[in-house]
Structure formats: structure tokens, C-alpha cells
Design a protein around this motif. Sequence first.
Motif, PDB file in Angstrom:
ATOM      1  N   SER A 167       0.837  -1.179   0.000  1.00 13.43           N
ATOM      2  CA  SER A 167       0.000   0.000   0.000  1.00 13.43           C
ATOM      3  C   SER A 167       0.881   1.240   0.000  1.00 13.43           C
ATOM      4  O   SER A 167       2.084   1.159   0.215  1.00 13.43           O
ATOM      5  N   GLN A 202      -9.099  -3.930  -6.179  1.00 13.84           N
ATOM      6  CA  GLN A 202      -8.761  -2.930  -7.191  1.00 13.84           C
ATOM      7  C   GLN A 202      -8.458  -3.612  -8.508  1.00 13.84           C
ATOM      8  O   GLN A 202      -7.723  -4.600  -8.550  1.00 13.84           O
ATOM      9  N   SER A 203      -9.014  -3.072  -9.581  1.00 15.97           N
ATOM     10  CA  SER A 203      -8.862  -3.713 -10.890  1.00 15.97           C
ATOM     11  C   SER A 203      -9.111  -2.699 -11.996  1.00 15.97           C
ATOM     12  O   SER A 203      -9.454  -1.539 -11.745  1.00 15.97           O
ATOM     13  N   CYS A 233      -8.991   2.051 -11.347  1.00 11.00           N
ATOM     14  CA  CYS A 233      -7.587   2.321 -11.668  1.00 11.00           C
ATOM     15  C   CYS A 233      -7.523   3.533 -12.593  1.00 11.00           C
ATOM     16  O   CYS A 233      -8.009   3.483 -13.725  1.00 11.00           O
ATOM     17  N   ASP A 272      -3.988   3.787  -8.611  1.00 10.10           N
ATOM     18  CA  ASP A 272      -4.074   2.862  -9.738  1.00 10.10           C
ATOM     19  C   ASP A 272      -3.534   1.508  -9.298  1.00 10.10           C
ATOM     20  O   ASP A 272      -3.051   1.347  -8.175  1.00 10.10           O
ATOM     21  N   ASN A 273      -3.630   0.524 -10.167  1.00  8.74           N
ATOM     22  CA  ASN A 273      -3.104  -0.812  -9.844  1.00  8.74           C
ATOM     23  C   ASN A 273      -1.858  -1.125 -10.667  1.00  8.74           C
ATOM     24  O   ASN A 273      -1.628  -2.251 -11.096  1.00  8.74           O
ATOM     25  N   CYS A 300       0.428  -4.043  -9.631  1.00  9.55           N
ATOM     26  CA  CYS A 300       0.010  -5.364 -10.122  1.00  9.55           C
ATOM     27  C   CYS A 300       0.364  -5.523 -11.596  1.00  9.55           C
ATOM     28  O   CYS A 300       0.806  -6.591 -12.030  1.00  9.55           O
TER      29      CYS A 300
END
Length: 242
Positions: free
Chosen positions: A3, A37-38, A58, A162-163, A166
Motif C-alpha cells: 500500500s 482494485q482492478s 484504476c 491505480d493498480n 500489479c
Amino acid sequence: MDSPSGCAASAFFHYDNGSRSQKVAVRLLKNFKGYLQSDGHPIYDAFEDGEDVCLCGCLAHIRRHIELCKEENLEYAMQGLKFIQDMYNVEYMADKQELPYEGRAELRQRLSKPMLDSFELWLKNTYPKVLKRSLMGKAIAYAYSLLPRMKPYLHDGRIFIDNNRCENALRPLVISRKNMLFCGNHEAAENTAIICSLLGSCKERGVNPREWLNDVISKLPYYLAPKSDRDLKELLPDVWRK
């Protein structure tokens, strides 16, 4: 992933016979609780009204769609990107000040919320001026549909804007997949997902993967012995690091 406050997590890759259907996501995340989150893929719509799951959007994906419109409509594209860049500048400010997540949330409420509200108003006013099937029309529709999922980040500094973390963790696997063209069979793909999850978790935890592998491989026979009462979870990168 970690995070903004710096709490590290782990990477997890899942392969399910090449499917990316909604039922796979629901089965995989059936016991999940918290922020999810995606991007705007419709498979995540199944969690829209869940009591224990809060969907988060995102902003990078929203920006990506608008950036594609530069050649078609530079004026509107630059207007939309300006709103997005201003919101990212708030994140840079929080990073520079090394704010804890409570302070980041307060800064977002004070600065980012009016920006997001103005962006939403711009989307509503601009959409009638463009063709719905144009790149800009599609980008605005995509952005507007995800705005409700962007709002949770304003209230909790632990949520990223945002992601991208990932996406960055996934990129090496995507590049490798393109280079390899295929894994051979479904079982090999599942094994690849497991290996990538472990090595990705090493990276997130700051663990040297070579040292971890050497140590884990030497200990596995003792953990897998018939009468062993040792827990294999002790060898996972996050526990091993401690």
C-alpha cells in the motif's frame, strides 16, 4: 502488492485452463473481504454490490484510454489528461512528504476530491459533443462508468490511485509468455503460475530469490517427511524473510 503506507504483501498468479470468465473470478475470490482494485473488465461486476468487497478503480487505465484519443481529438484528450495529471500530482506530493495513510487521505479529500468532481463534470459535458462510437466517446464512457470505483481511494490512504504495481508484477510473465508462445499444456501453465507467484512474492518482500530457493530446497525433505509436523507455510517468502 503493498500500500502507499509501505505495508508489503505478496504476489499471486492463477491459471484456470486459459479462462478469464466471471465464474473463475468469483470462485477464486469467494472468501475475499476488503478492497478489490482492478481495471474495468466486466468479470469484476459480480462484486459490485457485495457487502464485504469494495471495488476500486484504476486511474491509469482511464488515462490509457484517453491517451489513445490524441490523434482523433487532441483538444479533448489533453483536457481529460490534465485532470488526471493533477490528481497524480497530489500523489507525488504525498510521496514527497512521506505522509502516513491518514495524512494521504486527508490530502486527497482536500485536493483530489474537487479534481475528481471536476473531471466527472467534464466527462458529462463532453460526452454529448463527440460520437459515441468514436475513440473519445468510448474513452469517456469507460471513464464515467469507473468513476464510482475511483471514489473509495479518496477516503483511505492505503488504496493506490491505480493498480500499476500489479500490472508491473504481471509484465514479466506476459513478456515471457509471448516469447515462449505456450507453456505446453494446462498442467505446465498451472506450475508456471505457482513459480511466478513465489518469485513475485520474493520480489515484493525484498527477498533474494536465489538464496530463498537454495534454502527452501534444502529444507523441503524435512518438511515433507512422513512423520514431519512442520508447516510448509513457514517456507513462504514473507515468513521465511522474518
